[in-house]
Design a protein around this motif. Structure first.
Motif, mmCIF file in Angstrom:
data_model
loop_
_atom_site.group_PDB
_atom_site.id
_atom_site.type_symbol
_atom_site.label_atom_id
_atom_site.label_comp_id
_atom_site.label_asym_id
_atom_site.label_seq_id
_atom_site.Cartn_x
_atom_site.Cartn_y
_atom_site.Cartn_z
ATOM 1 N N ILE A 221 -2.110 5.274 14.746
ATOM 2 C CA ILE A 221 -1.368 6.434 14.245
ATOM 3 C C ILE A 221 -2.154 7.052 13.097
ATOM 4 O O ILE A 221 -2.242 6.506 12.005
ATOM 5 N N VAL A 222 -2.741 8.205 13.384
ATOM 6 C CA VAL A 222 -3.538 8.946 12.401
ATOM 7 C C VAL A 222 -2.603 9.928 11.701
ATOM 8 O O VAL A 222 -1.899 10.698 12.350
ATOM 9 N N THR A 223 -2.605 9.887 10.374
ATOM 10 C CA THR A 223 -1.741 10.800 9.607
ATOM 11 C C THR A 223 -2.548 11.840 8.832
ATOM 12 O O THR A 223 -1.979 12.758 8.263
ATOM 13 N N MET B 252 -10.397 9.576 7.959
ATOM 14 C CA MET B 252 -9.031 9.645 8.455
ATOM 15 C C MET B 252 -8.151 8.652 7.737
ATOM 16 O O MET B 252 -8.631 7.653 7.203
ATOM 17 N N THR B 253 -6.886 8.958 7.747
ATOM 18 C CA THR B 253 -5.872 8.060 7.203
ATOM 19 C C THR B 253 -5.020 7.604 8.370
ATOM 20 O O THR B 253 -4.615 8.419 9.210
ATOM 21 N N ILE B 254 -4.788 6.285 8.409
ATOM 22 C CA ILE B 254 -3.953 5.714 9.469
ATOM 23 C C ILE B 254 -2.813 4.939 8.825
ATOM 24 O O ILE B 254 -2.873 4.586 7.649
ATOM 25 N N THR B 255 -1.778 4.682 9.596
ATOM 26 C CA THR B 255 -0.643 3.924 9.081
ATOM 27 C C THR B 255 -1.031 2.458 8.899
ATOM 28 O O THR B 255 -1.988 1.968 9.509
ATOM 29 N N ALA B 256 -0.272 1.775 8.073
ATOM 30 C CA ALA B 256 -0.528 0.360 7.792
ATOM 31 C C ALA B 256 -0.427 -0.489 9.058
ATOM 32 O O ALA B 256 -1.069 -1.539 9.153
ATOM 33 N N GLU B 257 0.346 -0.051 10.027
ATOM 34 C CA GLU B 257 0.522 -0.810 11.265
ATOM 35 C C GLU B 257 -0.658 -0.642 12.218
ATOM 36 O O GLU B 257 -0.783 -1.384 13.188
ATOM 37 N N PRO C 118 1.981 0.336 2.917
ATOM 38 C CA PRO C 118 3.341 0.280 3.465
ATOM 39 C C PRO C 118 4.347 0.762 2.418
ATOM 40 O O PRO C 118 4.149 0.555 1.220
ATOM 41 N N ALA C 119 5.365 1.404 2.909
ATOM 42 C CA ALA C 119 6.422 1.877 2.006
ATOM 43 C C ALA C 119 7.089 0.679 1.344
ATOM 44 O O ALA C 119 7.346 -0.344 1.991
ATOM 45 N N ALA C 120 7.361 0.815 0.073
ATOM 46 C CA ALA C 120 8.043 -0.269 -0.652
ATOM 47 C C ALA C 120 9.467 -0.423 -0.130
ATOM 48 O O ALA C 120 10.150 0.547 0.151
ATOM 49 N N VAL C 121 9.876 -1.656 -0.014
ATOM 50 C CA VAL C 121 11.225 -1.933 0.457
ATOM 51 C C VAL C 121 12.152 -1.934 -0.757
ATOM 52 O O VAL C 121 11.953 -2.664 -1.713
ATOM 53 N N LEU C 122 13.150 -1.091 -0.713
ATOM 54 C CA LEU C 122 14.126 -1.015 -1.800
ATOM 55 C C LEU C 122 15.318 -1.924 -1.484
ATOM 56 O O LEU C 122 15.848 -1.926 -0.384
#
Length: 162
Positions: free
Chosen positions: A83-85, A114-119, A157-161
């Motif tokens: 997943i390229v963002t 390129m930037t890709i998702t952590a997954e 990865p997005a921080a888990v709140l």
């Protein structure tokens, strides 16, 4: 097999009054058009008496290689689950001019970042660039060697709140 046809228009706008009465008597300015997209103002490279404020064929050559590479890369990434963002490139090329004035590109180097998702897998993301040449219509149509200097950034990865 499917055939695709492309047409553009090109009009020389550089007659300064005496046409091509000498090599310095005219401007290299021209317009490139096609049904739909905006007009491209073209000239030759300033080294060849061109206008530096207009696109030249060498720049457009690099642009067409980089565009085709990116579009195929994004397609291959989607197929591979990468997943390229974000995607940027700063292509460069080396052209050799011979004593006669003829010349050719010696090489083109793409610098995709390129930037890709952590997954996504960074190794796969980088490796896909080597596969693009098997598909890219432009790369398959030219003899200039195309190199890649790839940079892959992985999103945090997005921080888990809680």
């Amino acid at each position: 097999m499917t055939t695709h046809n492309y047409e553009i228009g090109m009009t020389w706008t550089g007659n300064t009054g005496t046409g091509t009465s000498s090599r310095r008597a005219y401007s290299r300015d021209h317009e490139v058009t096609a049904a739909g997209p905006a007009l491209i103002l073209g000239s030759s490279d300033p080294a060849f008496c061109g206008d530096p404020t207009r696109w030249n064929p060498e720049q457009l050559y690099l642009a067409s290689i980089a565009q085709c590479h990116m579009l195929w890369y994004l397609d291959l990434a989607a197929r591979a689950g990468v997943i390229v963002t974000g995607y940027e490139d700063r292509p460069s090329g080396v052209m050799i001019e011979e004593v006669s004035g003829a010349g050719q590109f010696e090489s083109v180097t793409l610098h995709p970042t390129m930037t890709i998702t952590a997954e996504s897998d960074p190794a796969v993301a980088a490796e896909l660039h080597e596969q693009v040449g098997d598909y890219c219509f432009i790369a398959r149509s030219i003899k200039t060697p195309i190199h890649h200097e790839v940079v892959v950034h992985v999103e945090q990865p997005a921080a888990v709140l809680e």
